[in-house]
Motif scaffolding. Structure first.
Motif, PDB file in Angstrom:
ATOM      1  N   ILE B   5       0.883  -1.170   0.000  1.00  0.00           N
ATOM      2  CA  ILE B   5       0.000   0.000   0.000  1.00  0.00           C
ATOM      3  C   ILE B   5       0.915   1.212   0.000  1.00  0.00           C
ATOM      4  O   ILE B   5       1.833   1.307   0.825  1.00  0.00           O
ATOM      5  CB  ILE B   5      -0.901   0.014   1.251  1.00  0.00           C
ATOM      6  N   ALA B  48      -9.431  -1.859   0.734  1.00  0.00           N
ATOM      7  CA  ALA B  48      -8.603  -2.900   0.120  1.00  0.00           C
ATOM      8  C   ALA B  48      -9.472  -3.942  -0.583  1.00  0.00           C
ATOM      9  O   ALA B  48      -9.101  -4.458  -1.638  1.00  0.00           O
ATOM     10  CB  ALA B  48      -7.739  -3.563   1.181  1.00  0.00           C
ATOM     11  N   ILE B  61      -2.880   0.340  -4.144  1.00  0.00           N
ATOM     12  CA  ILE B  61      -2.821  -0.902  -3.374  1.00  0.00           C
ATOM     13  C   ILE B  61      -2.502  -2.006  -4.373  1.00  0.00           C
ATOM     14  O   ILE B  61      -3.249  -2.188  -5.341  1.00  0.00           O
ATOM     15  CB  ILE B  61      -4.171  -1.229  -2.712  1.00  0.00           C
ATOM     16  N   THR B  69      -7.019  -1.316  -7.014  1.00  0.00           N
ATOM     17  CA  THR B  69      -8.019  -0.280  -6.745  1.00  0.00           C
ATOM     18  C   THR B  69      -9.125  -0.168  -7.806  1.00  0.00           C
ATOM     19  O   THR B  69     -10.214   0.284  -7.479  1.00  0.00           O
ATOM     20  CB  THR B  69      -7.360   1.096  -6.542  1.00  0.00           C
TER      21      THR B  69
END
Lengths: 408, 250
Positions: B5, B48, B61, B69
């Protein structure tokens, strides 16, 4: 509202002409007088506020002609190996071969004026049924083979059928009833039930046809001591659909189930209305109705349980829950309990809402795509209404519901 | 890197919740995120996994190098991401095993794998139930219907054992569990631990970490990772609380 008080609509005038062309015997005249007094029900009548028959039947309709084409094999309940009674546009087709203990005959003589006169469409069926009097399906024993009852409608006319089902003391039967309609006919059916002491009748109804069919089916039933009536309806609606059941439980310890589901899309309409009047002691009545409405569909549920002063120990439970899948979908509900006894268990639950977005996300987070997740949730929702019906009928109800969902 | 991330900024209705969060969890490791209420821990779990209602204004991410994403939640699941929900849903009328088999086969199909046969699936289900000391009749019911909080958490781990994800996010899986249930769930999670799999454990408390022994502990506050360290950091938080990080940020 009486026809003498308001100007008859073109449809009402056409019904009068149809009546005048028929032989006014066998109780017809009383039925017609009762209908003429009330006219076609419309939205300003409280019980009909969500099902405006007068508005839907704007155009005059003559009596339907006979169905010309060959009758196709049964689609609904096709695998049940049932005996079969077929009516097409209100006419009996062929000679039904019924299992031992069941007979179908016609009762020509006038029935005593009954409660059908209190209900405008029941009265209309009594007045305009093609055959004078009523068809009577009489059950005299424990009939284990199910009886398939097909009510086929075609064309653009109107047809009316009056059918009585008498289940004698200790007798039992299962009716698998399909309302099949193509074109834009008006099919009006009156079913009068007489369930005698300890009789049992199971009646499972599938209503699936074109979007333009108008179907009103009224059931007027009397349930004697320890008799049981289990009914479940699966309807996909039409231009206007009303399944209306009025049951009077005269005896003690009656056992009633009135389940159902309506699945509506396009501009289809369906209305499940029922009144169960408990007069004896210790009766059990259960009702689970589910609705799923998409597009601009309109669903309605009206349920009423009456419990008379002496009807102690009545246990009556009513559930109606509807899912709206689009912004313009509607579901209206009016659950009512009228209780005059003090030692009873009666309850109702009613919800109308959208699919649970949290549940959808939960399922998707496990890998199930949005459409499948939605279908699984809706199927689970509907299935609750079918939890108390025999496995083979349940399978058929769920399969048809799934087919409908898969088209979405 | 299993999960990465990078500088994640997330808003809900124009209010920024995550403010430049960065975090890396390699395969084979278990990381814990601890932090006060409102730190954004559950937001991180939801973003997430692709829940609606969150706007990612910046950052990325990635799972095994693939950007998540823009993916639908079900695509992320097929890529191997699994969230153990803080509040698992009850799905009345959806039988547990039907649900899980549908999910497993949907994931397999998305990955171009063959569907699992019914007997193989049942074998798997029985083994997982044994690990978690769950009676089989619990699995015959509708998913989570009428389950206690603890039973639902156990069911989450059961699902993970069936779906065998590459990366698990456990969002307060320890809350609502009594000490015996916590032990069973922790054993279940420990069972999932292997060299190819990563985990992110979101928790308020030390006690789950006592069983899981995380490789790393991160402190989250004010929408960011404020501190990272070994298991000793979790113990320090347990005694000292989060005040230090809240003051730092202010």
């Amino acid at each position: 509202m009486s026809l003498t008080q308001h100007k008859p609509t073109p449809a009402e005038t056409a019904f009068r002409e149809a009546y005048e062309a028929l032989d006014a015997s066998g109780g017809r005249a009383q039925s017609w007088a009762a209908f003429a007094e009330q006219g076609l029900p419309h939205k300003r009548v409280e019980e009909w506020k969500w099902s405006d028959v007068r508005q839907t039947l704007r155009q005059p309709r003559s009596q339907s002609g006979a169905v010309e084409s060959d009758i196709s094999p049964a689609q609904a309940f096709g695998t049940a190996g049932a005996a079969e009674i077929v009516f097409a546009n209100g006419r009996l087709i062929g000679e039904p071969e019924l299992p031992e203990g069941a007979v179908l005959h016609r009762q020509d003589e006038a029935n005593p004026p009954g409660e059908r006169e209190s209900y405008p469409l029941a009265a209309l069926a009594g007045a305009l049924t093609l055959e004078t009097g009523a068809y009577v399906l009489e059950i005299n024993g424990e009939v284990s083979r199910p009886i398939r009852l097909r009510l086929i409608s075609e064309g653009e006319g109107a047809h009316h059928l009056r059918l009585s089902v008498v289940v004698r003391e200790n007798a039992s039967a299962t009716i698998l009833e399909s309302h099949e309609g193509e074109g834009a006919p008006y099919a009006n059916t009156l079913v009068e039930l007489d369930l005698q002491r300890n009789a049992r009748l199971k009646r499972y109804i599938i209503h699936q046809g074109s979007a333009d069919v108008v179907n009103t089916t009224t059931t007027l039933g009397h349930v004697a001591e320890r008799a049981g009536y289990h009914q479940a309806i699966l309807t996909f609606g039409g231009a206007l659909t009303r399944f209306d059941a009025r049951l009077t439980c005269e005896g003690d310890e009656t056992d009633i189930r009135l389940d159902g589901a309506y699945l509506l899309d396009g501009q289809r309409h369906a209305d499940l209305t029922s009144v169960v009047d408990h007069r004896g002691e210790g009766s059990v009545t259960q009702q689970v109705v589910k609705g799923v409405v998409d597009d601009r569909g309109r669903g309605a549920f009206q349920g009423r349980f009456d419990v008379a002063r002496g009807a102690q120990k009545t246990d009556a439970q009513m559930q109606h829950h509807a899912l709206l899948l689009s912004e313009r979908a509607q579901s209206n509900a009016k659950p009512e309990l009228m209780i005059f006894a003090d030692d009873v268990q009666c309850a109702h639950g009613n919800t109308v809402g959208a699919l649970d977005e949290n549940a959808l996300f939960y399922m998707r987070s496990r890998g199930i795509d949005a459409a499948s997740a939605r279908a699984l949730l809706i199927e689970a929702f509907i299935s609750e209404a079918f939890a108390h019906i025999p496995d083979d009928v349940q399978e058929e109800f769920i399969a048809r519901s799934r087919e409908w969902l898969e088209k979405k | 890197m299993m999960l990465k991330i990078d500088n994640l900024h997330v808003s809900v209705e124009d209010k920024e919740i995550l403010k430049g969060l960065s975090l890396e969890v390699p395969a084979g490791e278990v990381h814990a995120i601890m932090g006060p209420n409102g730190a954004g821990k559950s937001t991180l779990a939801h973003v997430a996994t692709g829940r609606d209602g969150y706007e990612i204004t910046d950052g990325s991410i990635t799972l095994k190098g693939e950007e998540l994403t823009e993916m639908e939640p079900e695509e992320r699941a097929a890529k191997g991401l699994f969230l153990s929900f803080q509040y698992p849903l009850e799905l009345a009328g959806v039988p547990t095993l039907t649900f899980l088999r549908t999910a497993l086969n949907a994931q397999r199909k998305a990955r171009g794998e063959e569907e699992i046969s019914a007997p193989d699936f049942m074998k798997k289900a029985r083994a997982a139930a044994e690990t978690l000391k769950m009676p089989m009749d619990m699995l015959k019911r509708s998913l989570n219907a009428g389950f206690s909080g603890g039973e639902k958490k156990r069911m989450e781990i059961f699902q993970a054992l069936i779906l065998e994800p590459d990366f698990l996010i456990l969002d307060e899986t320890d809350s609502g569990l009594d000490i015996d249930a916590l032990k069973v769930v922790a054993e279940g999670v420990d069972n999932l631990r292997n060299a190819d799999r990563g985990m992110l454990v979101i928790t308020h408390y030390q006690r789950l970490l006592d069983y899981l022994a995380p490789d790393k502990v991160h402190v989250m506050a004010q929408g960011r990772i404020m501190d990272s360290g070994g298991p000793e950091l979790a113990r320090a938080l347990e005694s000292e609380g989060y005040d230090r990080y809240l003051e730092d940020a202010a």
